[in-house]
Motif scaffolding. Structure first.
Motif, PDB file in Angstrom:
ATOM      1  N   TYR A 245      -1.491   1.699  -0.264  1.00  0.00           N
ATOM      2  CA  TYR A 245      -2.199   2.159  -1.457  1.00  0.00           C
ATOM      3  C   TYR A 245      -3.603   2.687  -1.141  1.00  0.00           C
ATOM      4  O   TYR A 245      -4.092   3.596  -1.823  1.00  0.00           O
ATOM      5  CB  TYR A 245      -2.282   1.020  -2.490  1.00  0.00           C
ATOM      6  CG  TYR A 245      -0.932   0.684  -3.089  1.00  0.00           C
ATOM      7  CD1 TYR A 245      -0.280   1.571  -3.948  1.00  0.00           C
ATOM      8  CD2 TYR A 245      -0.290  -0.507  -2.783  1.00  0.00           C
ATOM      9  CE1 TYR A 245       0.957   1.271  -4.486  1.00  0.00           C
ATOM     10  CE2 TYR A 245       0.951  -0.822  -3.318  1.00  0.00           C
ATOM     11  CZ  TYR A 245       1.567   0.080  -4.167  1.00  0.00           C
ATOM     12  OH  TYR A 245       2.803  -0.221  -4.690  1.00  0.00           O
ATOM     13  N   PHE A 246      -4.265   2.142  -0.097  1.00  0.00           N
ATOM     14  CA  PHE A 246      -5.598   2.604   0.270  1.00  0.00           C
ATOM     15  C   PHE A 246      -5.575   3.486   1.521  1.00  0.00           C
ATOM     16  O   PHE A 246      -6.629   3.823   2.068  1.00  0.00           O
ATOM     17  CB  PHE A 246      -6.540   1.416   0.520  1.00  0.00           C
ATOM     18  CG  PHE A 246      -6.783   0.577  -0.699  1.00  0.00           C
ATOM     19  CD1 PHE A 246      -6.680   1.123  -1.975  1.00  0.00           C
ATOM     20  CD2 PHE A 246      -7.120  -0.769  -0.578  1.00  0.00           C
ATOM     21  CE1 PHE A 246      -6.907   0.359  -3.107  1.00  0.00           C
ATOM     22  CE2 PHE A 246      -7.348  -1.539  -1.711  1.00  0.00           C
ATOM     23  CZ  PHE A 246      -7.237  -0.985  -2.979  1.00  0.00           C
TER      24      PHE A 246
ATOM     25  N   LEU B  58       4.631   6.207  -6.602  1.00  0.00           N
ATOM     26  CA  LEU B  58       5.569   5.847  -7.663  1.00  0.00           C
ATOM     27  C   LEU B  58       6.825   5.201  -7.087  1.00  0.00           C
ATOM     28  O   LEU B  58       7.381   4.256  -7.661  1.00  0.00           O
ATOM     29  CB  LEU B  58       5.949   7.088  -8.479  1.00  0.00           C
ATOM     30  CG  LEU B  58       4.877   7.666  -9.397  1.00  0.00           C
ATOM     31  CD1 LEU B  58       5.412   8.888 -10.135  1.00  0.00           C
ATOM     32  CD2 LEU B  58       4.425   6.618 -10.413  1.00  0.00           C
ATOM     33  N   GLU B  59       7.260   5.713  -5.948  1.00  0.00           N
ATOM     34  CA  GLU B  59       8.452   5.150  -5.294  1.00  0.00           C
ATOM     35  C   GLU B  59       8.210   3.704  -4.889  1.00  0.00           C
ATOM     36  O   GLU B  59       9.076   2.842  -5.063  1.00  0.00           O
ATOM     37  CB  GLU B  59       8.795   5.988  -4.059  1.00  0.00           C
ATOM     38  CG  GLU B  59      10.121   5.637  -3.415  1.00  0.00           C
ATOM     39  CD  GLU B  59      11.300   5.916  -4.327  1.00  0.00           C
ATOM     40  OE1 GLU B  59      12.011   4.947  -4.657  1.00  0.00           O
ATOM     41  OE2 GLU B  59      11.506   7.075  -4.722  1.00  0.00           O
ATOM     42  N   MET B  60       7.034   3.423  -4.370  1.00  0.00           N
ATOM     43  CA  MET B  60       6.715   2.059  -3.958  1.00  0.00           C
ATOM     44  C   MET B  60       6.543   1.142  -5.169  1.00  0.00           C
ATOM     45  O   MET B  60       7.010  -0.011  -5.161  1.00  0.00           O
ATOM     46  CB  MET B  60       5.444   2.047  -3.113  1.00  0.00           C
ATOM     47  CG  MET B  60       5.163   0.709  -2.437  1.00  0.00           C
ATOM     48  SD  MET B  60       6.428   0.253  -1.213  1.00  0.00           S
ATOM     49  CE  MET B  60       5.881   1.208   0.210  1.00  0.00           C
ATOM     50  N   LEU B  61       5.912   1.648  -6.212  1.00  0.00           N
ATOM     51  CA  LEU B  61       5.746   0.845  -7.433  1.00  0.00           C
ATOM     52  C   LEU B  61       7.101   0.532  -8.065  1.00  0.00           C
ATOM     53  O   LEU B  61       7.303  -0.560  -8.613  1.00  0.00           O
ATOM     54  CB  LEU B  61       4.856   1.582  -8.433  1.00  0.00           C
ATOM     55  CG  LEU B  61       3.365   1.603  -8.108  1.00  0.00           C
ATOM     56  CD1 LEU B  61       2.621   2.509  -9.072  1.00  0.00           C
ATOM     57  CD2 LEU B  61       2.780   0.180  -8.155  1.00  0.00           C
ATOM     58  N   ARG B  62       8.021   1.499  -8.005  1.00  0.00           N
ATOM     59  CA  ARG B  62       9.372   1.265  -8.527  1.00  0.00           C
ATOM     60  C   ARG B  62      10.022   0.089  -7.802  1.00  0.00           C
ATOM     61  O   ARG B  62      10.709  -0.741  -8.402  1.00  0.00           O
ATOM     62  CB  ARG B  62      10.237   2.524  -8.351  1.00  0.00           C
ATOM     63  CG  ARG B  62      11.696   2.333  -8.807  1.00  0.00           C
ATOM     64  CD  ARG B  62      12.627   3.230  -8.051  1.00  0.00           C
ATOM     65  NE  ARG B  62      12.527   3.092  -6.612  1.00  0.00           N
ATOM     66  CZ  ARG B  62      13.045   2.069  -5.918  1.00  0.00           C
ATOM     67  NH1 ARG B  62      13.679   1.098  -6.538  1.00  0.00           N
ATOM     68  NH2 ARG B  62      12.899   2.018  -4.601  1.00  0.00           N
ATOM     69  N   ASP B  63       9.768   0.003  -6.507  1.00  0.00           N
ATOM     70  CA  ASP B  63      10.320  -1.088  -5.723  1.00  0.00           C
ATOM     71  C   ASP B  63       9.613  -2.412  -6.043  1.00  0.00           C
ATOM     72  O   ASP B  63      10.246  -3.462  -6.151  1.00  0.00           O
ATOM     73  CB  ASP B  63      10.184  -0.774  -4.231  1.00  0.00           C
ATOM     74  CG  ASP B  63      10.895  -1.793  -3.360  1.00  0.00           C
ATOM     75  OD1 ASP B  63      12.123  -1.929  -3.498  1.00  0.00           O
ATOM     76  OD2 ASP B  63      10.224  -2.455  -2.551  1.00  0.00           O
TER      77      ASP B  63
END
Length: 379
Positions: free
Chosen positions: A116-117, A64-69
Motif C-alpha cells: 500500500y505504501f 482494489l484487487e488486494m482489498l477485494r482479497d
C-alpha cells in the motif's frame, strides 16, 4: 477445463449470494440486526469469490484487487455477530464490536510497507507472487487462525445458548438452536476444506491440483448456500431468539444471598411445586417457560431456577418433560384413548416436536411410544 468449471461454479455462487443478500436485507422481520449482518456477509462473500469469474475478462487496479482479497477478514466477525444477534432478542450495537474490524486492519498493516505504501512495480510484483512472499504466507496463517478463533467462539456462545434454553424453556424446538448448530457444523467443514487448500499453497507446486482444490471448495460453498436457501424456504419463521437477561444457574448460585433464601425454604417450595405440577398440569402448555411457571407459583424467577436447576439438580427442560412423559404413558395405557394417534398424544401433553418427544420418551422408558403401547397391550 478446470477454470471453466471454476468459473461456472463461481457464477452460481455469485448469483445465490447476491440473491440471499437481497432477501435477508429486505425481508420484513423483527430480527433486522441479525439479517443485516448476514446480508453484509453474503455481499462480502460474493465480492471476495468473484475473482474466479472476472479475472479472465477484466483487470482491476492492484490496490482494489488486494482489498477485494482482504475483505474476507470481515466474514468470520460478521458471522459471529450474526450468531449473537440471532440468539439474543435485545442485541444492540456497541462500540466494543468495532474490535471485530481488527483482523482486517492487521491485514492492511501487514501489507502496508511493501504494497500500500510502495511504488507500482513493487505492488505488481507482490500481487503476482503473493503465495510465495512472506506477506502472503503470513496472511494465510493469520486468516486460518482468525477463522478458527471465531469458529471456536461461536461454538462457545452456542453452548451457552443451549444451557439457557434447557434451564428456562420447556421446548427448545421453537428456537433456532438446531439451525445455528447445523450452520456451525457446515462452517467447520468449509474451514477444513479451506485449510487443506491453503496448506497446499505452502508446499504444493502443481497449479492443476490447486485449481482442483479450488473447485472442490467452491462446490462445498455452493452446497452451503443452497442449503441456506432451502432452509429459508421451508422454515420462514426460523429466527426466534431469547433475552440476554437470562442468567445461567452457575451465575445465579454465585449470589449467596439468593441461594441461602432458597435453601432455607427449599423443602416447602419443592412440595408446593410438585403439588402444583400434579394438580394444575401447567406442563401441558407447549410454550411453558421458567418465567411463566414462576408467575403461576408466585415465586421470583431466580428462586424457581435455583429450586429446579440447583436443589433438584435438573434442568427446567428435563423437569417439565418428565411430567409430560408420565402423562403420555397414562394416555397410551388408557383404553379410552385407543383412537388417538401418538402424534395427537404428543401435542396433548405439551410437546411440539416429534423428535423431542421420541427422544424424551425413550430416555424415560427405554422404548419408543409405539413399542410402549404394544407392550402394555400384550401384558
Amino acid at each position: 477445463m478446470d477454470f471453466s468449471i471454476l468459473g461456472i461454479t463461481t457464477i452460481f455462487i455469485l448469483f445465490i449470494s447476491l440473491l440471499l443478500a437481497l432477501f435477508v436485507l429486505t425481508v420484513k422481520t423483527s430480527n433486522k440486526r441479525a439479517n443485516t449482518f448476514l446480508g453484509i456477509y453474503f455481499l462480502i462473500f460474493a465480492i471476495h469469490i468473484s475473482v474466479f469469474f472476472y479475472s479472465k475478462y477484466i483487470t482491476l487496479p492492484v490496490v482494489l484487487e488486494m482489498l477485494r482479497d482482504h475483505i474476507a477478514f470481515f466474514t468470520s466477525p460478521l458471522l459471529f455477530l450474526y450468531l449473537l444477534a440471532s440468539i439474543y432478542s435485545d442485541f444492540r450495537y456497541k462500540p466494543k464490536y468495532l474490535l471485530h474490524t481488527l483482523p482486517f486492519l492487521i491485514q492492511i498493516l501487514l501489507f502496508s510497507p511493501r504494497f500500500y505504501f510502495a511504488d507500482q512495480n513493487t505492488r505488481d510484483f507482490l500481487l503476482k507472487n503473493l503465495n510465495t512472499t512472506i506477506e502472503g504466507k503470513l496472511s494465510i496463517i493469520f486468516g486460518l487462525l482468525v477463522a478458527f478463533f471465531y469458529l471456536v467462539a461461536m461454538f462457545i456462545e452456542l453452548k451457552k445458548y443451549k444451557q439457557l434454553l434447557l434451564e428456562n424453556y420447556s421446548n427448545k424446538s421453537a428456537f433456532n438452536y438446531k439451525w445455528l448448530y447445523q450452520l456451525l457444523i457446515i462452517l467447520s467443514i468449509i474451514f477444513s476444506f479451506s485449510f487443506f487448500k491453503q496448506a497446499y499453497k505452502f508446499y504444493g507446486t502443481n497449479i492443476e491440483i490447486l485449481n482442483t482444490l479450488r473447485i472442490m471448495l467452491t462446490l462445498v460453498l455452493l452446497g452451503f448456500l443452497t442449503w441456506i436457501v432451502l432452509k429459508s424456504m421451508y422454515y420462514p419463521n426460523l429466527f426466534r431468539n431469547i433475552n440476554t437477561k437470562h442468567i445461567s444457574i452457575k451465575g445465579i448460585v454465585k449470589e449467596n444471598n439468593i441461594v441461602h433464601i432458597v435453601n432455607k425454604n427449599a423443602k416447602d417450595d419443592i412440595n408446593r411445586l410438585f403439588i402444583f405440577m400434579k394438580k394444575e398440569e401447567p406442563y401441558l402448555d407447549a410454550t411453558l417457560t421458567l418465567q411463566k411457571l414462576a408467575e403461576q407459583l408466585g415465586l421470583p424467577n431466580r428462586t424457581l431456577s435455583v429450586l429446579i436447576n440447583h436443589n433438584l439438580n435438573q434442568r427446567f427442560f428435563d423437569f417439565i418433560n418428565q411430567f409430560r412423559i408420565e402423562k403420555a404413558k397414562k394416555m397410551l395405557l388408557n383404553s379410552n384413548n385407543a383412537k388417538l394417534t401418538i402424534q395427537q398424544i404428543m401435542y396433548d401433553v405439551g410437546f411440539n416436536s416429534k423428535s423431542s418427544f421420541y427422544t424424551a420418551f425413550k430416555k424415560e422408558t427405554g422404548v419408543t411410544p409405539s413399542e410402549y403401547k404394544k407392550r402394555s397391550h400384550i401384558e
